[in-house]
Design a protein around this motif. Structure first.
Motif, PDB file in Angstrom:
ATOM      1  N   ARG A 131       0.835  -1.208   0.000  1.00 55.11           N
ATOM      2  CA  ARG A 131       0.000   0.000   0.000  1.00 55.11           C
ATOM      3  C   ARG A 131       0.869   1.257   0.000  1.00 55.11           C
ATOM      4  O   ARG A 131       0.583   2.238  -0.701  1.00 55.11           O
ATOM      5  CB  ARG A 131      -0.923  -0.012   1.218  1.00 55.11           C
ATOM      6  N   ALA A 132       1.932   1.239   0.782  1.00 51.57           N
ATOM      7  CA  ALA A 132       2.831   2.390   0.856  1.00 51.57           C
ATOM      8  C   ALA A 132       3.458   2.690  -0.499  1.00 51.57           C
ATOM      9  O   ALA A 132       3.525   3.854  -0.927  1.00 51.57           O
ATOM     10  CB  ALA A 132       3.920   2.134   1.894  1.00 51.57           C
ATOM     11  N   MET A 262       5.455   9.739   5.800  1.00 57.51           N
ATOM     12  CA  MET A 262       4.824   8.418   5.825  1.00 57.51           C
ATOM     13  C   MET A 262       5.557   7.540   6.836  1.00 57.51           C
ATOM     14  O   MET A 262       6.766   7.378   6.770  1.00 57.51           O
ATOM     15  CB  MET A 262       4.886   7.768   4.445  1.00 57.51           C
ATOM     16  N   ARG A 263       4.782   6.983   7.777  1.00 56.06           N
ATOM     17  CA  ARG A 263       5.344   6.111   8.799  1.00 56.06           C
ATOM     18  C   ARG A 263       4.786   4.711   8.612  1.00 56.06           C
ATOM     19  O   ARG A 263       3.574   4.508   8.692  1.00 56.06           O
ATOM     20  CB  ARG A 263       5.014   6.641  10.200  1.00 56.06           C
ATOM     21  N   ILE A 264       5.669   3.743   8.356  1.00 56.91           N
ATOM     22  CA  ILE A 264       5.264   2.369   8.086  1.00 56.91           C
ATOM     23  C   ILE A 264       5.729   1.470   9.229  1.00 56.91           C
ATOM     24  O   ILE A 264       6.929   1.412   9.526  1.00 56.91           O
ATOM     25  CB  ILE A 264       5.850   1.859   6.754  1.00 56.91           C
ATOM     26  N   TYR A 265       4.792   0.792   9.869  1.00 61.37           N
ATOM     27  CA  TYR A 265       5.075  -0.091  11.001  1.00 61.37           C
ATOM     28  C   TYR A 265       5.873   0.620  12.091  1.00 61.37           C
ATOM     29  O   TYR A 265       6.682   0.014  12.791  1.00 61.37           O
ATOM     30  CB  TYR A 265       5.813  -1.347  10.542  1.00 61.37           C
ATOM     31  N   ASP A 266       5.636   1.928  12.221  1.00 62.41           N
ATOM     32  CA  ASP A 266       6.316   2.725  13.242  1.00 62.41           C
ATOM     33  C   ASP A 266       5.420   2.948  14.451  1.00 62.41           C
ATOM     34  O   ASP A 266       5.899   3.037  15.579  1.00 62.41           O
ATOM     35  CB  ASP A 266       6.733   4.070  12.639  1.00 62.41           C
ATOM     36  N   ASP A 267       4.118   3.028  14.215  1.00 59.12           N
ATOM     37  CA  ASP A 267       3.130   3.210  15.274  1.00 59.12           C
ATOM     38  C   ASP A 267       2.539   1.839  15.601  1.00 59.12           C
ATOM     39  O   ASP A 267       1.945   1.200  14.743  1.00 59.12           O
ATOM     40  CB  ASP A 267       2.034   4.152  14.772  1.00 59.12           C
ATOM     41  N   ALA A 269      -0.051   0.945  16.912  1.00 53.09           N
ATOM     42  CA  ALA A 269      -1.499   0.862  16.753  1.00 53.09           C
ATOM     43  C   ALA A 269      -1.962   0.918  15.309  1.00 53.09           C
ATOM     44  O   ALA A 269      -3.093   0.531  14.999  1.00 53.09           O
ATOM     45  CB  ALA A 269      -2.168   1.998  17.540  1.00 53.09           C
ATOM     46  N   HIS A 270      -1.108   1.399  14.413  1.00 57.37           N
ATOM     47  CA  HIS A 270      -1.503   1.583  13.023  1.00 57.37           C
ATOM     48  C   HIS A 270      -0.347   1.205  12.096  1.00 57.37           C
ATOM     49  O   HIS A 270       0.762   1.725  12.237  1.00 57.37           O
ATOM     50  CB  HIS A 270      -1.921   3.032  12.768  1.00 57.37           C
ATOM     51  N   ALA A 271      -0.608   0.331  11.127  1.00 60.99           N
ATOM     52  CA  ALA A 271       0.452  -0.140  10.237  1.00 60.99           C
ATOM     53  C   ALA A 271       1.019   0.976   9.379  1.00 60.99           C
ATOM     54  O   ALA A 271       2.209   0.997   9.076  1.00 60.99           O
ATOM     55  CB  ALA A 271      -0.087  -1.263   9.347  1.00 60.99           C
ATOM     56  N   GLU A 283      -4.673   7.479   9.268  1.00 60.20           N
ATOM     57  CA  GLU A 283      -4.199   6.206   9.798  1.00 60.20           C
ATOM     58  C   GLU A 283      -4.818   5.054   9.025  1.00 60.20           C
ATOM     59  O   GLU A 283      -6.002   5.088   8.693  1.00 60.20           O
ATOM     60  CB  GLU A 283      -4.559   6.102  11.282  1.00 60.20           C
ATOM     61  N   TYR A 284      -4.008   4.027   8.752  1.00 60.76           N
ATOM     62  CA  TYR A 284      -4.465   2.875   7.988  1.00 60.76           C
ATOM     63  C   TYR A 284      -4.135   1.609   8.770  1.00 60.76           C
ATOM     64  O   TYR A 284      -2.966   1.294   8.989  1.00 60.76           O
ATOM     65  CB  TYR A 284      -3.787   2.835   6.613  1.00 60.76           C
ATOM     66  N   ASP A 285      -5.174   0.908   9.184  1.00 57.23           N
ATOM     67  CA  ASP A 285      -4.994  -0.323   9.966  1.00 57.23           C
ATOM     68  C   ASP A 285      -5.028  -1.511   9.015  1.00 57.23           C
ATOM     69  O   ASP A 285      -6.064  -2.165   8.846  1.00 57.23           O
ATOM     70  CB  ASP A 285      -6.090  -0.434  11.025  1.00 57.23           C
ATOM     71  N   ILE A 286      -3.895  -1.789   8.394  1.00 58.54           N
ATOM     72  CA  ILE A 286      -3.823  -2.799   7.336  1.00 58.54           C
ATOM     73  C   ILE A 286      -3.508  -4.175   7.916  1.00 58.54           C
ATOM     74  O   ILE A 286      -4.244  -5.131   7.741  1.00 58.54           O
ATOM     75  CB  ILE A 286      -2.784  -2.385   6.276  1.00 58.54           C
ATOM     76  N   GLU A 287      -2.401  -4.286   8.608  1.00 49.63           N
ATOM     77  CA  GLU A 287      -2.034  -5.539   9.283  1.00 49.63           C
ATOM     78  C   GLU A 287      -0.841  -5.254  10.168  1.00 49.63           C
ATOM     79  O   GLU A 287      -0.112  -4.285   9.956  1.00 49.63           O
ATOM     80  CB  GLU A 287      -1.660  -6.636   8.269  1.00 49.63           C
ATOM     81  N   ALA A 288      -0.632  -6.093  11.154  1.00 43.38           N
ATOM     82  CA  ALA A 288       0.535  -5.961  12.020  1.00 43.38           C
ATOM     83  C   ALA A 288       1.726  -6.624  11.346  1.00 43.38           C
ATOM     84  O   ALA A 288       1.585  -7.627  10.641  1.00 43.38           O
ATOM     85  CB  ALA A 288       0.268  -6.597  13.376  1.00 43.38           C
ATOM     86  N   ILE A 289       2.921  -6.069  11.545  1.00 41.94           N
ATOM     87  CA  ILE A 289       4.130  -6.642  10.978  1.00 41.94           C
ATOM     88  C   ILE A 289       4.458  -7.950  11.684  1.00 41.94           C
ATOM     89  O   ILE A 289       4.202  -8.107  12.887  1.00 41.94           O
ATOM     90  CB  ILE A 289       5.326  -5.658  11.099  1.00 41.94           C
ATOM     91  N   GLN A 290       5.017  -8.894  10.953  1.00 39.13           N
ATOM     92  CA  GLN A 290       5.479 -10.137  11.560  1.00 39.13           C
ATOM     93  C   GLN A 290       6.682  -9.854  12.451  1.00 39.13           C
ATOM     94  O   GLN A 290       7.495  -8.986  12.163  1.00 39.13           O
ATOM     95  CB  GLN A 290       5.904 -11.127  10.477  1.00 39.13           C
ATOM     96  N   THR A 291       6.793 -10.598  13.523  1.00 34.29           N
ATOM     97  CA  THR A 291       7.967 -10.532  14.379  1.00 34.29           C
ATOM     98  C   THR A 291       8.426 -11.958  14.661  1.00 34.29           C
ATOM     99  O   THR A 291       7.723 -12.927  14.353  1.00 34.29           O
ATOM    100  CB  THR A 291       7.669  -9.837  15.718  1.00 34.29           C
ATOM    101  N   ASN A 292       9.596 -12.093  15.270  1.00 35.05           N
ATOM    102  CA  ASN A 292      10.078 -13.425  15.616  1.00 35.05           C
ATOM    103  C   ASN A 292       9.104 -14.138  16.555  1.00 35.05           C
ATOM    104  O   ASN A 292       8.978 -15.369  16.540  1.00 35.05           O
ATOM    105  CB  ASN A 292      11.453 -13.342  16.280  1.00 35.05           C
TER     106      ASN A 292
END
Length: 349
Positions: A131-132, A262-267, A269-271, A283-292
């Motif tokens: 999206r970004a 543009m802030r990506i996976y920085d907040d 609460a919002h992707a 704000e765009y609530d698209i999905e949470a980033i994967q983590t270990n």
């Protein structure tokens, strides 16, 4: 349906490749190989596959049409080229290889054998990044002037299939590179993807600040890498990769444009967050980033299998990753020499 083989049954294979192949209706896990024979046999039993005694034997199996190479960094090129020469399509884990010459040889082997080579640069596939990229191309934040992209967590010793300080990630012979290869390649590839620009110049510093091996000595590879990248379109920014973020994982990118930020996976609460020039926040609530600690479906396996079923080159082809690998190796050179390194585009040679 595509018959697949898994070479290397470590954590990435067990968390991503194996379950995602199993879930794909067009894939069938036929065989597996690992240097740890007991591990290979255990995996084979779980997935109804055959455990091979060597990767060479696995590559001889006629019902295996494609393989995932999930072995240590130093073996990627050797195994990938052998697989391509054996007539198999290949999905190789990152980093693509440990020298640029090896990376080139891998793409040449794919071309010579008429087979597909895909590299697991999965950050291109996250919904927020897709999206970004679209919004950047639409000019939502104007011309991107600078950026900051970061990937940091507490290190591979908690992630590796053999956890602890003896992990192969700290062994220079097997890993060749540390945080730069493990995390830096992801964000280098990503920033090129987002901006549709390539890195043309790097001023980098790779360091080992905290990670120690089982003997108490500093690890033989970098645990931190900080790079200043100049891009082909004039954008300049920083790329940071770290294994010493002992807290919440950071996998963020911030782009500063002439019309906003543009802030990506920085907040958390919002992707995706856009702060326009006039201060308006979207704000765009698209999905949470994967983590270990929070593994979700990567989309990599589905993309690979789809390309094989439809006989189309995968979007994340070996060739498409070469420029990012050039930037990684140029950054290592920059750090070793203590100077800025300019990267010549191969098409201009």
């Amino acid at each position: 349906m595509t018959g697949v083989g898994i070479i290397g049954c470590g954590r990435i294979a067990q968390e991503r490749h194996l379950p995602e192949y199993q879930e794909n209706p067009d894939a069938r896990i036929v065989g597996v190989y690992d240097v740890n024979g007991d591990r290979a046999r255990e995996i084979a039993e779980k997935y109804g596959a055959k455990a091979f005694d060597s990767y060479e034997e696995l590559l001889k199996a006629p019902d295996i049409e494609a393989v995932s190479v999930c072995s240590s960094n130093n073996t990627h090129a050797e195994i990938t080229i052998a697989a391509l020469n054996a007539g198999k399509h290949v999905l190789c884990e990152k980093p693509m290889a440990v020298t640029y010459e090896q990376c080139k040889a891998m793409t040449e082997a794919a071309e010579a054998n008429g087979k597909y080579l895909m590299i697991d640069q999965n950050q291109r596939l996250t919904k927020a990044h897709i999206r970004a990229k679209s919004m950047i191309e639409e000019g939502v934040i104007g011309r991107v002037v600078t950026f900051r992209t970061t990937f940091g967590h507490g290190g591979p010793e908690t992630w590796s299939i053999d956890p602890g300080k003896n992990t192969w990630f700290f062994d220079r012979k097997r890993a060749a590179m540390g945080a730069m290869a493990d995390l830096g390649i992801h964000k280098t590839d990503l920033i090129q993807f987002l901006l549709s620009q390539t890195v043309t110049e790097t001023t980098a510093r790779l360091m080992t600040l905290d990670k120690r091996d089982a003997t108490g000595n500093l690890a033989g590879v970098d645990d931190n890498a900080i790079c200043i990248y100049k891009m082909s379109g004039g954008t300049v920014g920083t790329m940071t990769a770290s294994w010493t973020y002992y807290g919440a994982e950071d996998n963020s990118t911030i782009l500063y444009g002439t019309e906003g930020i543009m802030r990506i996976y920085d907040d958390p609460a919002h992707a995706l967050v856009i702060v326009a020039k006039d201060g308006t926040r979207s704000e765009y609530d698209i999905e949470a980033i994967q983590t270990n600690d929070n593994q979700t479906k990567s989309g990599v396996i589905d993309l690979f299998i789809d390309s094989l079923e439809n006989k189309t080159e995968p979007a994340i082809s070996g060739k498409s990753v070469l420029s990012a690998m050039r930037a990684v190796f140029a950054s290592i050179e920059s750090s070793e020499k203590g100077c800025t390194v300019r990267i010549q585009d191969e098409t201009s040679k």
